[in-house]
Design an enzyme around this catalytic site. Structure first.
Site, mmCIF file in Angstrom:
data_model
loop_
_atom_site.group_PDB
_atom_site.id
_atom_site.type_symbol
_atom_site.label_atom_id
_atom_site.label_comp_id
_atom_site.label_asym_id
_atom_site.label_seq_id
_atom_site.Cartn_x
_atom_site.Cartn_y
_atom_site.Cartn_z
ATOM 1 N N SER A 73 0.851 -1.173 0.000
ATOM 2 C CA SER A 73 0.000 0.000 0.000
ATOM 3 C C SER A 73 0.893 1.231 0.000
ATOM 4 O O SER A 73 1.700 1.403 0.912
ATOM 5 C CB SER A 73 -0.890 -0.028 1.251
ATOM 6 N N LYS B 201 -0.990 -1.054 -4.483
ATOM 7 C CA LYS B 201 -2.186 -0.239 -4.211
ATOM 8 C C LYS B 201 -1.765 1.203 -4.010
ATOM 9 O O LYS B 201 -0.868 1.484 -3.215
ATOM 10 C CB LYS B 201 -2.879 -0.812 -2.981
ATOM 11 N N LYS C 111 -2.826 4.959 -2.836
ATOM 12 C CA LYS C 111 -3.806 5.797 -2.155
ATOM 13 C C LYS C 111 -4.124 6.957 -3.085
ATOM 14 O O LYS C 111 -3.210 7.525 -3.718
ATOM 15 C CB LYS C 111 -3.213 6.327 -0.846
ATOM 16 N N ASP D 157 -7.018 3.090 -3.553
ATOM 17 C CA ASP D 157 -7.789 3.157 -2.302
ATOM 18 C C ASP D 157 -8.124 4.613 -1.998
ATOM 19 O O ASP D 157 -7.227 5.427 -1.775
ATOM 20 C CB ASP D 157 -6.961 2.546 -1.157
ATOM 21 N N GLU E 221 -10.888 0.648 -4.050
ATOM 22 C CA GLU E 221 -11.199 0.383 -2.639
ATOM 23 C C GLU E 221 -11.906 1.567 -1.984
ATOM 24 O O GLU E 221 -11.442 2.705 -2.065
ATOM 25 C CB GLU E 221 -9.878 0.071 -1.909
ATOM 26 N N ASP F 189 -13.748 -1.648 2.371
ATOM 27 C CA ASP F 189 -12.886 -1.733 3.551
ATOM 28 C C ASP F 189 -13.714 -1.200 4.728
ATOM 29 O O ASP F 189 -14.421 -1.967 5.407
ATOM 30 C CB ASP F 189 -11.608 -0.906 3.282
ATOM 31 N N LYS G 116 -9.821 -6.525 7.745
ATOM 32 C CA LYS G 116 -8.850 -6.194 8.787
ATOM 33 C C LYS G 116 -9.444 -6.711 10.080
ATOM 34 O O LYS G 116 -10.519 -6.236 10.488
ATOM 35 C CB LYS G 116 -8.662 -4.682 8.883
ATOM 36 N N GLY H 74 -4.185 -3.940 6.247
ATOM 37 C CA GLY H 74 -3.284 -3.625 7.346
ATOM 38 C C GLY H 74 -3.596 -2.264 7.910
ATOM 39 O O GLY H 74 -4.286 -1.455 7.278
HETATM 40 O O1 OSB Z 1 -7.377 1.950 4.107
HETATM 41 O O2 OSB Z 1 -6.211 0.211 3.997
HETATM 42 C C1 OSB Z 1 -6.399 1.323 4.461
HETATM 43 C C2 OSB Z 1 -3.449 2.310 6.707
HETATM 44 C C3 OSB Z 1 -4.106 3.029 7.691
HETATM 45 C C4 OSB Z 1 -5.467 3.203 7.597
HETATM 46 C C5 OSB Z 1 -6.172 2.662 6.514
HETATM 47 C C6 OSB Z 1 -5.520 1.936 5.542
HETATM 48 C C7 OSB Z 1 -4.120 1.775 5.626
HETATM 49 C C8 OSB Z 1 -3.314 1.101 4.622
HETATM 50 C C9 OSB Z 1 -1.978 0.556 5.076
HETATM 51 O O3 OSB Z 1 -3.604 1.014 3.446
HETATM 52 C C10 OSB Z 1 -1.792 -0.875 4.817
HETATM 53 C C11 OSB Z 1 -0.642 -1.456 5.635
HETATM 54 O O4 OSB Z 1 -0.779 -1.615 6.859
HETATM 55 O O5 OSB Z 1 0.399 -1.750 5.043
HETATM 56 MG MG MG Z 2 -8.452 0.820 2.716
#
Ligand code: OSB
Ligand code: MG
Length: 361
Positions: free
Chosen positions: A130, A155, A157, A182, A207, A232, A256, A284
């Site tokens: 991510s 992925k 953001k 995402d 996402e 999510d 998660k 995560g």
């Molecule tokens: O939306 O998946 C998410 C981290 C913090 C809050 C939300 C998200 C995330 C990540 C990090 O995408 C994923 C990771 O822990 O490597």
């Molecule tokens: Mg997410």
């Protein structure tokens, strides 16, 4: 018997930016339960503020201390604990941290690795990465690095108004990689035309584009775009997962354990998704090696078919609180083989990075 919660601060190697904010460090709540010679560990996935969800470190501490800790006195199974906690509405992250603590505790008591207790296993977790929001050249460099390291999916953001250019430039430079985006809830249904423009990039999924608790508008959006939708934030229970798949709000779910109240619910959600021909992966929350170990065990089950956000410890931290960080090879991580989560705490380092601690039992 004792239950200790520590607030541990670890700086990130680089700040992590999402559509809801930037985090430069992880303030992790690490739980430790000692009983009859067994030391169980878990991590609460909340952070400093209520941005990803309404829970944060302070609400989790309150709910654990004033409502949940006493339920551990009889060393319940994770299932018994969740039944006893049913009268507490929401607060899934607080509940999940104790539910997972009990999974670790009971697996260790029986001398079995957690992975074995979670059901049929593949024996490994497929790993994706991510990448937080950053300047285009930084993102391109990070994607290149991720591809070189063997990550099976990248992925990105994204944030409102800038989604097209970043996905376009990454796709242009890497036409073949498995790519996703995402949004962390930054769009509304009226933004469908902008999201439809992403269809041409062949993303494996988009996402959580819409509100954090929405299903209905996601179902409408799904009919307007061809990119599959992955939920999510919106999926907080097995019931919500069933509803999402029934109305066509999602084709993919990011599980998660922290968000959904633990591993038991995670497995139920994965089963609901698979019953509806949906895809499942494990997300995560920037966890330390303690939280990560639960995610990797879950991601190793046969119910999980897509690569998850389970990158190894080194992606986020120069030094982790565990002595045996995960290593990735060929885009896979093997879960630990020692009893429970199989994590070896670096006690002197843990003591150094502990800012505060509370004895709850
Ligand atoms: O939306 O998946 C998410 C981290 C913090 C809050 C939300 C998200 C995330 C990540 C990090 O995408 C994923 C990771 O822990 O490597
Ligand atoms: Mg997410």
């Amino acid at each position: 018997m004792s239950l200790t919660v520590r607030m541990v601060t670890l700086p990130f190697l680089a700040p992590f930016t999402t559509s809801f904010g930037t985090e430069a460090k992880r303030d992790a709540l690490i739980l430790q339960f000692d009983s009859e010679g067994v030391r169980a560990l878990a991590e609460c996935v909340t952070s400093v503020g209520p941005y990803y969800s309404y829970e944060d470190n302070q609400t989790a501490l309150h709910v654990m201390r004033d409502h949940l800790a006493r339920l551990l006195k009889d060393r319940p199974t994770p299932q018994e604990f969740m039944m006893a906690a049913e009268h507490i509405r929401g607060h899934n992250m607080a509940k999940a941290s104790m539910e997972m603590l009990l999974w670790d505790y009971h697996s260790k008591t029986r001398g079995v690795p957690l992975t074995r207790d979670l059901g049929p296993t593949k024996g490994y977790a497929d790993v994706g990465i991510s990448l937080g929001i950053d300047k285009e050249e930084v993102t391109l460099k990070r994607v290149e690095d991720a591809v070189e390291r063997g990550y099976q999916r990248v992925k990105l953001k994204i944030e409102k108004g800038k989604e097209y250019e970043i996905v376009n430039s990454v796709r242009d430079a890497f036409p073949e990689i498995t790519l996703s985006a995402d949004a962390n809830s930054c769009y509304r249904l009226g933004d469908a035309p902008a999201l439809k423009r992403l269809d041409r990039f062949g993303l494996i999924y988009l996402e959580q584009p819409l509100e954090h608790d929405d299903l209905l508008d996601h179902a409408k959006l799904a009919r307007m775009i061809s990119t599959p939708i992955c939920l999510d934030e919106s999926i907080t229970s097995a019931e919500r997962a069933r509803q999402a798949f029934e109305i066509g709000a999602a084709q993919v779910v990011n599980i998660k354990p922290g968000r959904v109240g633990g591993l038991g619910n995670s497995i139920q959600i994965a089963k609901a998704a698979r019953q509806h021909d949906g895809h499942v992966w494990v997300g995560g929350m920037l966890e330390t090696g303690v939280g990560r170990s639960f995610n990797i065990s879950l991601a190793s089950t046969r119910l999980v078919d897509y690569p998850g956000d389970t990158s190894p410890n080194e992606k986020y931290f120069a030094k982790d609180i565990v002595k045996n960080p995960f290593r990735m090879a060929g885009g896979r991580i093997l879960p630990n083989k020692a009893p429970g989560i199989g994590v070896d705490l670096d006690d002197p380092f843990l003591a150094r990075v502990t800012k505060k601690s509370w004895k709850l039992l």
